[in-house]
Scaffold this motif. Structure first.
Motif, PDB file in Angstrom:
ATOM      1  N   GLU A 116       0.876  -1.236   0.014  1.00  0.00           N
ATOM      2  CA  GLU A 116       0.056  -0.160  -0.432  1.00  0.00           C
ATOM      3  C   GLU A 116       1.363   1.515   0.005  1.00  0.00           C
ATOM      4  O   GLU A 116       0.293   2.082  -0.111  1.00  0.00           O
TER       5      GLU A 116
ATOM      6  N   SER B  78      -2.616  -3.375   4.630  1.00  0.00           N
ATOM      7  CA  SER B  78      -4.530  -2.957   4.739  1.00  0.00           C
ATOM      8  C   SER B  78      -5.055  -4.835   4.373  1.00  0.00           C
ATOM      9  O   SER B  78      -4.453  -5.708   4.028  1.00  0.00           O
TER      10      SER B  78
ATOM     11  N   GLN C 142      -5.891  -5.868   2.133  1.00  0.00           N
ATOM     12  CA  GLN C 142      -6.560  -5.391   0.233  1.00  0.00           C
ATOM     13  C   GLN C 142      -6.377  -7.608  -0.480  1.00  0.00           C
ATOM     14  O   GLN C 142      -7.559  -8.029  -1.179  1.00  0.00           O
TER      15      GLN C 142
ATOM     16  N   LYS D  58      -9.077  -9.984   0.948  1.00  0.00           N
ATOM     17  CA  LYS D  58     -10.779  -9.629   0.913  1.00  0.00           C
ATOM     18  C   LYS D  58     -10.923 -10.136  -0.867  1.00  0.00           C
ATOM     19  O   LYS D  58     -11.839  -9.843  -0.970  1.00  0.00           O
TER      20      LYS D  58
ATOM     21  N   ARG E 101       0.848   0.319   9.417  1.00  0.00           N
ATOM     22  CA  ARG E 101       1.801   1.051   7.944  1.00  0.00           C
ATOM     23  C   ARG E 101       3.517   2.449   8.729  1.00  0.00           C
ATOM     24  O   ARG E 101       3.053   2.777   9.553  1.00  0.00           O
TER      25      ARG E 101
ATOM     26  N   GLN F 121      -9.297   0.320   9.566  1.00  0.00           N
ATOM     27  CA  GLN F 121     -10.652   0.761   8.077  1.00  0.00           C
ATOM     28  C   GLN F 121     -11.960   0.647   8.105  1.00  0.00           C
ATOM     29  O   GLN F 121     -11.198  -0.901   8.830  1.00  0.00           O
TER      30      GLN F 121
ATOM     31  N   HIS G 123      -3.079   1.194  -5.211  1.00  0.00           N
ATOM     32  CA  HIS G 123      -1.646  -0.540  -5.530  1.00  0.00           C
ATOM     33  C   HIS G 123      -2.328  -0.779  -6.868  1.00  0.00           C
ATOM     34  O   HIS G 123      -3.032  -1.145  -7.352  1.00  0.00           O
TER      35      HIS G 123
ATOM     36  N   ARG H 291     -11.392  -3.814  -9.312  1.00  0.00           N
ATOM     37  CA  ARG H 291     -10.077  -4.040  -9.141  1.00  0.00           C
ATOM     38  C   ARG H 291      -9.683  -5.154 -10.179  1.00  0.00           C
ATOM     39  O   ARG H 291     -10.559  -5.285 -10.734  1.00  0.00           O
TER      40      ARG H 291
ATOM     41  N   LEU I  13     -13.973  -0.883  -1.747  1.00  0.00           N
ATOM     42  CA  LEU I  13     -13.171   0.084  -0.781  1.00  0.00           C
ATOM     43  C   LEU I  13     -12.548  -0.073   0.759  1.00  0.00           C
ATOM     44  O   LEU I  13     -13.146  -0.343   1.297  1.00  0.00           O
TER      45      LEU I  13
HETATM   46  N1  ASP Z   1      -6.950  -1.755   0.369  1.00  0.00           N
HETATM   47  C1  ASP Z   1      -6.784  -0.086  -0.282  1.00  0.00           C
HETATM   48  C2  ASP Z   1      -6.301   1.022   1.166  1.00  0.00           C
HETATM   49  O1  ASP Z   1      -5.778   0.239   1.870  1.00  0.00           O
HETATM   50  C3  ASP Z   1      -8.362   0.918  -0.071  1.00  0.00           C
HETATM   51  C4  ASP Z   1      -8.888  -0.344  -1.381  1.00  0.00           C
HETATM   52  O2  ASP Z   1      -8.818  -0.065  -2.582  1.00  0.00           O
HETATM   53  O3  ASP Z   1     -10.174  -0.917  -0.907  1.00  0.00           O
HETATM   54  O4  ASP Z   1      -5.572   2.126   0.959  1.00  0.00           O
END
Ligand code: ASP
Length: 593
Positions: free
Chosen positions: A173, A195, A197, A200, A219, A233, A449, A488, A530
């Motif tokens: 990220e 994340s 990411q 998911k 991070r 998040q 990303h 994506r 998101l």
């Molecule tokens: N994983 C992304 C972030 O943490 C958010 C996303 O694209 O869902 O910024």
């Protein structure tokens, strides 16, 4: 142990016997009668202890600030003239019959109602005392309501709450990873997720269709700005959707949240392209409460006899932008000097300006160190920005990214300093982001990303990556990025193309994200999602000024916890178990020997 919270006591309970437990907020001795203001998480109420209740009085007498008491007594209306309409419990008091000291307390490190005078370090070191302040309780309660509301909404919309691992592989990220050494695999490391990411996305491949999680992310970023090394998040992903679906459902979520928790009806969420946002506001998260805009004047400045402007006006990567502030001619020299220093933080080498005192007088009616260079174009310039008497025009002239950052930040600063806000809440979506950004050396890196889908075919992407747009979107509120995400890549060929453009070779890609590339082969559905930054959302909704105020146990700016003293040394034994030898420590030990 108790019948009520302190904050629940009110006139409806008059003549009833109640028992509360809490902390002594304040104790006053009024010539034989003791008044105790008792506090718990719900509020503060006043208790009166008479000397004729002998035991109760003795206990109240020895109680001090922050002692923990249990008090039973009768609720009664306060005598006329002593009511406090500013306090929710201010119409009543409790005549104590029984006072029990549940625990004593050392003198607190600071007075709760005088916290403004103590440094944040002291408050963070004794966070459990700081968190007793009604203001802090208020913010964390609101945070709890916000996450509850979000969960309820997403559950109702069919999203499933699924946990993803914390000990995992790196997720790119754009920040540094926090690493955790493995004992069972000597010399190898887990990374804490930046994340969820990749997980998911894998849940989408697995067919869960709609996922959410209120997830901790980690991070290791540089310590500028108001950031935390671990933050939360609201992470969302869904399958068989396009931009409008996911933007629609999350916009409804935020709208409903503001309505239910703050009783605020958010206005429409306009959509703005990234390009327009940068041109008009110098920012990809424009604060639309501020009615100021950057105006391009490159074309006018190409031939002026002033290198500072003509240079960038003629350069491919340059920009000359004007920012007109209505009524700003009254800004003092001192204020302008301060703004010049301020834009310097963003790399601007200076801040040119023109004050429009009396436009009808032409150049004579202007006041400015630079206007002498602009004889031929001055009228066009004033027309372009629609300058009126009493206005000031600021200029940025440099590489476009410096102008955008510096004048974009100046715009926000002027909005705050001159109180220019036209409304309380200004949400929007920013869309059509570039796929990549270039660093100084021309290397491309992903703007979001590397799993973000481009808005074109792999061939088109390969042919002109620098100008490709992505299918990403950000939700922005009052100049803060609340959340961001994208549709994506669900196709292995496209994913490999993107990794290749990023200079990640097949072997490295296989080593880092082989599991994702593999999964994309096994029937990955079109998907996207998101993530919202919960801390920032709570910060905006509570009006907090730092992110630390809405996190129960935050880290400092240098990513440390003052209360637990983390991070900390570990024993030689632990290091040995992990197969780790510390270079720095070894050196220190050597010199000590
Ligand atoms: N994983 C992304 C972030 O943490 C958010 C996303 O694209 O869902 O910024």
């Amino acid at each position: 142990m108790r019948s009520h919270y302190c904050g629940q006591l009110n006139e409806t309970l008059v003549d009833q016997t109640v028992t509360v437990c809490g902390w002594v907020h304040r104790r006053r001795d009024h010539g034989g009668v003791i008044f105790l203001d008792m506090r718990d998480r719900d509020g503060i109420a006043q208790f009166v202890v008479d000397p004729d209740t002998v035991d109760a009085f003795a206990n109240a007498d020895r109680a001090r600030g922050e002692y923990v008491l249990r008090i039973t007594g009768n609720v009664r209306l306060r005598p006329d003239g002593t009511q406090n309409p500013d306090m929710p419990t201010g119409m009543i008091e409790v005549l104590a019959k029984d006072v029990e000291v549940l625990n004593t307390a050392a003198t607190p490190p600071f007075q709760l109602d005088d916290h403004g005078k103590v440094g944040e370090e002291v408050r963070l070191k004794h966070r459990y005392v700081d968190l007793r302040r009604p203001d802090m309780i208020q913010k964390l309660r609101l945070r709890s309501r916000i996450s509850h509301n979000v969960r309820a909404f997403l559950e109702q919309e069919g999203f499933l709450d699924i946990e993803t691992p914390v000990l995992t592989r790196a997720t790119p990220e754009g920040a540094r990873d926090y690493l955790v050494p493995s004992r069972t695999h000597p010399g190898e490391f887990f990374a804490l997720p930046q994340s969820p990411q990749l997980f998911k996305q894998l849940l989408m491949v697995a067919g869960f269709d709609r996922y959410y999680q209120i997830a901790k992310c980690f991070r290791d970023e540089d310590l500028r700005a108001d950031r935390q090394p671990e933050f939360t998040q609201i992470d969302i992903e869904a399958s068989f959707i396009e931009e409008d679906d996911i933007m629609g459902v999350t916009e409804t979520m935020i709208r409903q949240l503001f309505g239910e928790v703050l009783d605020v009806a958010l206005p429409e969420f306009p959509r703005m392209t990234w390009h327009d946002a940068m041109q008009r506001f110098g920012s990809d998260k424009p604060d639309l409460r501020i009615p100021l805009e950057l105006t391009d004047v490159d074309d006018l400045m190409k031939d002026v006899n002033f290198k500072v402007f003509s240079g960038p006006a003629n350069a491919d990567d340059g920009r000359v932008a004007a920012l007109k502030v209505s009524g700003g001619a009254s800004l003092s020299r001192k204020a302008i000097d301060e703004y010049t220093r301020f834009v310097g933080i963003y790399g601007a080498k200076g801040l040119a300006w023109i004050k429009v005192n009396e436009r009808a007088k032409g150049i004579e009616g202007l006041q400015s160190p630079i206007v002498k260079f602009m004889d031929n174009i001055i009228e066009d310039l004033l027309d372009r920005v629609d300058a009126k008497d009493g206005d000031i025009i600021f200029f940025g002239a440099d590489k476009a990214n410096i102008v955008n950052e510096a004048i974009g930040a100046l715009r926000v600063r002027l909005g705050a300093d001159l109180e220019l806000y036209t409304h309380d809440w200004a949400p929007l979506w920013v869309v059509d982001f570039p796929m990549f950004e270039t660093d100084g050396s021309g290397r491309l890196s992903p703007l979001h990303h590397p799993f973000t889908a481009p808005a074109c075919t792999p061939e088109e992407l390969k042919a002109d990556p620098a100008n490709a747009l992505s299918r990403a979107y950000d939700m922005v509120l009052n100049g803060t990025e609340l959340g961001g995400g994208s549709i994506r890549i669900h196709d292995q060929a496209m994913q490999s193309t993107v990794l290749e453009i990023l200079g990640i070779g097949a072997e490295e890609a296989q080593e880092k994200f082989g599991f994702l590339l593999d999964a994309l082969q096994y029937g990955a559905p079109p998907h996207g999602g998101l993530a919202f930054g919960l801390d920032r959302l709570v910060m905006l909704m509570t009006g907090a000024t730092t992110i630390r105020e809405v996190i129960a146990f935050p880290k400092t700016q240098s990513a440390a916890c003052l209360m637990t003293n983390a991070p900390s040394d570990v024993t030689a034994e632990q290091l040995k178990d992990l197969n780790i030898r510390l270079r720095q420590k070894a050196k220190v030990e050597e010199t000590v020997e």
